[in-house]
Design an enzyme around this catalytic site. Structure first.
Site, short mmCIF file in Angstrom:
data_model
loop_
_atom_site.label_atom_id
_atom_site.label_comp_id
_atom_site.label_asym_id
_atom_site.label_seq_id
_atom_site.Cartn_x
_atom_site.Cartn_y
_atom_site.Cartn_z
N HIS A 1 1.41 -3.51 9.33
CA HIS A 1 2.84 -3.38 9.08
C HIS A 1 3.57 -2.74 10.25
O HIS A 1 2.96 -2.05 11.08
CB HIS A 1 3.08 -2.49 7.84
CG HIS A 1 2.65 -3.11 6.56
ND1 HIS A 1 3.39 -4.06 5.91
CD2 HIS A 1 1.54 -2.94 5.81
CE1 HIS A 1 2.76 -4.44 4.82
NE2 HIS A 1 1.64 -3.78 4.74
N HIS B 1 0.83 -1.20 0.00
CA HIS B 1 0.00 0.00 0.00
C HIS B 1 0.87 1.26 0.00
O HIS B 1 0.57 2.24 -0.69
CB HIS B 1 -0.91 0.01 1.23
CG HIS B 1 -2.16 -0.82 1.08
ND1 HIS B 1 -2.14 -2.20 1.06
CD2 HIS B 1 -3.45 -0.47 0.93
CE1 HIS B 1 -3.36 -2.64 0.91
NE2 HIS B 1 -4.19 -1.64 0.84
C1 LIG Z 1 -4.08 -9.00 -5.52
C2 LIG Z 1 -3.75 -7.61 -5.96
C3 LIG Z 1 -4.03 -7.20 -7.38
C4 LIG Z 1 -3.19 -6.74 -5.14
C5 LIG Z 1 -2.82 -7.08 -3.76
C6 LIG Z 1 -2.83 -5.80 -3.00
C7 LIG Z 1 -2.42 -6.08 -1.60
C8 LIG Z 1 -3.30 -6.86 -0.72
C9 LIG Z 1 -1.24 -5.65 -1.24
C10 LIG Z 1 -0.74 -5.82 0.15
O1 LIG Z 1 -0.53 -4.54 0.65
P1 LIG Z 1 0.29 -4.41 2.03
O2 LIG Z 1 1.62 -5.05 1.79
O3 LIG Z 1 0.36 -2.93 2.29
O4 LIG Z 1 -0.52 -5.14 3.07
#
Ligand SMILES: CC(C)=CCC/C(C)=C/COP(=O)(O)O
Length: 300
Positions: A263, A221
């Site tokens: 996180h 994110h």
């Molecule tokens: C499955 C797709 C297309 C995207 C995943 C996006 C996602 C869940 C990312 C994790 O984000 P963090 O590392 O910030 O938790």
């Protein structure tokens, strides 16, 4: 991250740290603890040029004791060597044969940073669940989480490509789409390499996560927020208040990752940095209309 304690190398008793009285039990010496090498020590005897006083173990160099794997008691005992071919009898020890028994300043600094990171992240995880101190804010933070999720961004960008009525607009949106794919790939690779577990206080109720999303470093994110924030500010003509809103959104997404307990602070900070750099890569790899036509055909 390895803890500053060596594993017990053999079933032997306690033994004094590093002087290795045959017990084979080693502990890292702290920087200010120096053990006088003993006769059975696997440590090389002090060099002749050391001041006698230093031979008493006060020599800081002996505090950075080194052990050559081939001279460790277990190896030596196995080799049956009794010819004193042990400690330091051989030529100068090649660096790659040495196992540092003493954490460096850097190792101590990194361990301290990790401890502070974990402590601060735990303190800031105030929306980790409904009965957390700021549990009532959790729904709002989950909304912010969705706004930074990969799927809404990919779907929204694809919709903009479809609705765009100018080639310039389509070019920008298609490059944003490719940038989002690049972000997913790069973050996925780093997550898979680092394999840092998410904070223990995290309640993994995020929607549409992928396999590597069980890992915490870096925050996808945060990378997306930084990269997309830069992209929007660079390629969209936005009035000043909207530009400020984009920046606030990106910061809020990053903050929400820690507040939700998803996180640690370092995951988000590195994610911001990585996303910022990813945008530079996107600019370098910018796909012209011709390249997009060749790549995507009728979609471009
Ligand atoms: C499955 C797709 C297309 C995207 C995943 C996006 C996602 C869940 C990312 C994790 O984000 P963090 O590392 O910030 O938790």
């Amino acid at each position: 991250m390895p803890s500053p304690k060596a594993k017990n190398r053999s079933g032997g008793g306690g033994g004094s740290p590093v002087t290795g009285n045959g017990g084979g039990r080693y502990e890292f010496m702290s920087l200010n603890r120096a053990a006088a090498p003993s006769s059975s020590s696997p440590l090389p005897p002090p060099h002749h040029h050391h001041h006698p006083a230093q031979r008493q173990g006060s020599d800081p160099l002996s505090a950075t004791a080194r052990l050559r794997a081939s001279e460790s008691p277990t190896r030596r005992r196995g080799s049956g060597s009794s010819t004193g071919s042990g400690a330091g009898q051989g030529p100068g020890m090649p660096e790659e044969d040495c196992m540092r028994l003493n954490p460096s300043i850097l190792g101590i600094a990194l361990s301290s940073l990790l401890a502070i990171d974990l402590w601060l992240s735990k303190r800031l995880g105030v929306c980790a669940c409904e009965d957390s101190p700021w549990g009532s804010v959790r729904p709002l933070m989950k909304l912010v989480e969705v706004s930074g999720h990969g799927i809404p961004w990919l779907a929204g960008t694809a919709y903009c490509v479809y609705k765009s009525d100018s080639s310039a607009g389509r070019e920008v949106m298609l490059n944003l789409f490719m940038a989002l794919l690049l972000d997913l790939v790069l973050v996925g690779i780093v997550k898979a390499l680092v394999r840092r577990r998410r904070p223990t206080h995290n309640r993994m109720d995020m929607f549409a996560t992928f396999s590597v999303d069980r890992y915490s470093f870096p925050s996808g994110h945060a990378t997306r927020a930084a990269m997309c924030g830069r992209f929007l500010l660079a390629h969209l003509v936005l009035a000043a208040p909207l530009r400020v809103l984009v920046l606030l959104w990106a910061c809020t997404v990053g903050l929400s990752r820690v507040l939700l307990g998803r996180h640690n602070v370092t995951d988000v900070l590195f994610g911001f940095w990585m996303g910022y750099c990813q945008y530079n890569l996107v600019e370098m790899l910018w796909l012209s209309p011709q390249a997009l036509q060749a790549l995507l055909g009728p979609l471009a």
